[in-house]
Write an enzyme that holds these catalytic residues in place. Sequence first.
Site: not given
Length: 225
Positions: A135-137
């Site tokens: 999960p990342h931006m």
Amino acid sequence: MLLNAAEAARLLSTDEKTVKRWIRRDGLPATPVDGEPRINRIDLLEWATERGIKVLPEAYAGAGDEPGIFPSLSSALQAGGIHCNVAGNDKLTVLRNVVDLLPLPPQVDPEFVLQVLLAREALGTTAIGDGIAIPHMRNPILLQVAGSSITLCHLATPVDFGALDGKPVQILFTLTSPTVKAHLHLLSRLAHALRDPRLREALKRPCDPAGILAAVAEIERSLGG
């Protein structure tokens, strides 16, 4: 900048038909414009990097013009921390608990970060298979953090992230970066390391921060830093 399928195909050294198949079947993010798919350059780079698909160097033009000496994977993991037995029985709870562990500066609202992660998941799962998710931006420059970090969370209970292989996720790597180029650099390094059996074996064992860092350092030495 939005790319059409032909432009994306050239950057990925493939054909337009393959790009459209990736959009339909493999989660390549695209937006229809006048009946034809358009692809955000950053989305393309993230999607390709996560899957180990090489892109032409010119694809990075426009992804951010800042120069940079980027951190090593080891130093980014040390900055973000490796956390064992993180609680949660569903994606929302897990991500909320992960956000609480991120090294965010005081001016960054954790609830905002959570919403950004959830929005990214809504575009398509960040689970890459074999019990691992990243999960990342989607737009990391908005975080305005001083440096890049990767926070590794080993879940107490595996959670369904909608992975294509059907396996629940137990290992999460969460990236935070001040710039798009730094973000893509770390994502590329992480994707490469995750294909190495030394890191895979370290991750399969009961949560062992020292062992994971040792495996990453060994991989980086073999690459020359």
